[in-house]
Design a protein around this motif. Sequence first.
Motif, PDB file in Angstrom:
ATOM      1  N   ASP A 402     -23.453 -22.914  12.218  1.00 48.78           N
ATOM      2  CA  ASP A 402     -22.141 -23.364  12.695  1.00 48.78           C
ATOM      3  C   ASP A 402     -21.337 -23.774  11.477  1.00 48.78           C
ATOM      4  O   ASP A 402     -21.580 -24.828  10.881  1.00 48.78           O
ATOM      5  CB  ASP A 402     -22.314 -24.534  13.660  1.00 48.78           C
ATOM      6  N   ALA A 403     -20.392 -22.930  11.075  1.00 52.71           N
ATOM      7  CA  ALA A 403     -19.682 -23.173   9.819  1.00 52.71           C
ATOM      8  C   ALA A 403     -18.251 -22.690   9.912  1.00 52.71           C
ATOM      9  O   ALA A 403     -17.892 -21.906  10.789  1.00 52.71           O
ATOM     10  CB  ALA A 403     -20.400 -22.472   8.667  1.00 52.71           C
ATOM     11  N   LYS A 404     -17.430 -23.157   8.984  1.00 54.13           N
ATOM     12  CA  LYS A 404     -16.048 -22.685   8.872  1.00 54.13           C
ATOM     13  C   LYS A 404     -16.039 -21.253   8.341  1.00 54.13           C
ATOM     14  O   LYS A 404     -17.013 -20.805   7.723  1.00 54.13           O
ATOM     15  CB  LYS A 404     -15.259 -23.605   7.947  1.00 54.13           C
ATOM     16  N   PRO A 405     -14.948 -20.521   8.565  1.00 54.25           N
ATOM     17  CA  PRO A 405     -14.898 -19.117   8.120  1.00 54.25           C
ATOM     18  C   PRO A 405     -15.213 -18.934   6.648  1.00 54.25           C
ATOM     19  O   PRO A 405     -15.866 -17.969   6.257  1.00 54.25           O
ATOM     20  CB  PRO A 405     -13.457 -18.702   8.443  1.00 54.25           C
ATOM     21  N   SER A 406     -14.776 -19.870   5.810  1.00 56.17           N
ATOM     22  CA  SER A 406     -14.998 -19.725   4.372  1.00 56.17           C
ATOM     23  C   SER A 406     -16.455 -19.921   3.975  1.00 56.17           C
ATOM     24  O   SER A 406     -16.870 -19.479   2.895  1.00 56.17           O
ATOM     25  CB  SER A 406     -14.127 -20.733   3.615  1.00 56.17           C
ATOM     26  N   ALA A 407     -17.250 -20.555   4.841  1.00 56.86           N
ATOM     27  CA  ALA A 407     -18.633 -20.878   4.489  1.00 56.86           C
ATOM     28  C   ALA A 407     -19.661 -20.140   5.327  1.00 56.86           C
ATOM     29  O   ALA A 407     -20.861 -20.225   5.044  1.00 56.86           O
ATOM     30  CB  ALA A 407     -18.864 -22.385   4.607  1.00 56.86           C
ATOM     31  N   VAL A 408     -19.231 -19.431   6.367  1.00 55.47           N
ATOM     32  CA  VAL A 408     -20.202 -18.858   7.305  1.00 55.47           C
ATOM     33  C   VAL A 408     -21.062 -17.784   6.640  1.00 55.47           C
ATOM     34  O   VAL A 408     -22.272 -17.688   6.917  1.00 55.47           O
ATOM     35  CB  VAL A 408     -19.470 -18.302   8.550  1.00 55.47           C
ATOM     36  N   THR A 409     -20.518 -16.988   5.735  1.00 50.72           N
ATOM     37  CA  THR A 409     -21.301 -15.929   5.095  1.00 50.72           C
ATOM     38  C   THR A 409     -22.416 -16.513   4.237  1.00 50.72           C
ATOM     39  O   THR A 409     -23.580 -16.083   4.324  1.00 50.72           O
ATOM     40  CB  THR A 409     -20.396 -15.031   4.239  1.00 50.72           C
TER      41      THR A 409
END
Length: 425
Positions: A402-409
């Motif tokens: 569960d992460a923000k778009p900038s950190a999900v990868t």
Amino acid sequence: MLAFGAAALVLSVFAVVAGGAGREIAFLPWVVLAALTGLDLALSFRRPKSLAFDVPPEVFVGETATLRLTIEGARQDLRAKLDWPAGLSGEGEITLRTGPGNIAEADVRCLAVRRGLWHFDHLWLLWGSRLGLLEFVPRLDLGAELRVVPNIRLVQSGQITTTVLSTLYGVKENRAIGEGSEFQQLRDFVPGMDIKTVDWKRSARRRSLVAKELRAERNHHVIVALDNGYLMREEIGGLPKIDHAITAALATAWAAAIGGDLVGYYSYDVRPRTFAAPAPGRNAFARLRHWTAELSYVNRETNHTLALTELNARTPKRSLIIIFTDFIDTTSAELLIENIGILAKRHLLIFVAIRDPDLETLVETAPDNLDGAATLVAANQSINERRLVLERLTRMGVTIVDAKPSAVTARLISTYLEIKARELI
């Protein structure tokens, strides 16, 4: 043109009002205007000799591309308008500067908003005549196209390859001897070794205890499952959630291919759409990338029961399944949780949820009025319900990203490497 027309009308009215011989020549202003218009048309109208529209072979979604527009045979600076396709956003009016050789050129910048193959069918040119009486607006055929593909900038940088190779293999090949599921060799049993590793048949033949030494298995099945329902069309950070999911999926698929695993993919919305069985090597990544470039945006509701049941039937071997999806509240997530629980009995699951940074910022900001307070309460309730759903999935043994778009990868690849290192598949 309007000014000349108004002047001709005024002169004609005066001639008619004056009466006598003036009436006989009342038509002369219109004759003069018609003659000037014909002369202006003859001096000014000249269709461009050739039109060139250079576009890059592809551009990553969310990034800006520069298109080159060149027109030969231009006598003056031109203005132009493009019929922008739905997946691209650009300038409303383009100015082409004419240089030596009567060549007009312009660099046109556009933003790739959505994935897809987008066509430029027509270009509208605009220029004024020499005497200013006329304006020409011809339509020219372009026949150009621009492919907008998922953003794989991280893959091309080599950062993922370096991370995976250094984590799984180190400086030289590391076979992870001692754990895993693939047979490596036999060795004499010594005190301290796990009694479960003893090969009793071979020990009986040799009349001494020998143990099986195993190594980590590399060709696991990894399946990327993309929910393409209407909830995944919500925009976060200027891009739909499905695009953020595709970017993370491609990066993880590349990591899996480098790690020696077999990669497949699956998409669904109101019903199952596409399934590709896991395949080895970088060809699997290329196949996935080609497919995601043409994955359409839909407004259909997701049927998790039908989709996950179909996925379970298509994957008899235990696999690592990475599910990219979304939900609104605990009520709408009930069927999702139930079917993920069934899938988790056979497979190892990673549930990827993309967090909305704007919602978290809203919660952290003190309200200024009653409307702001009501919005704050609703946002807090949404975050709490989201947390409850993720906690239920965690209790089922599902790994949550569960992460923000900038950190999900980065979070997803880190989770995949941890699962590989612990041999959980």
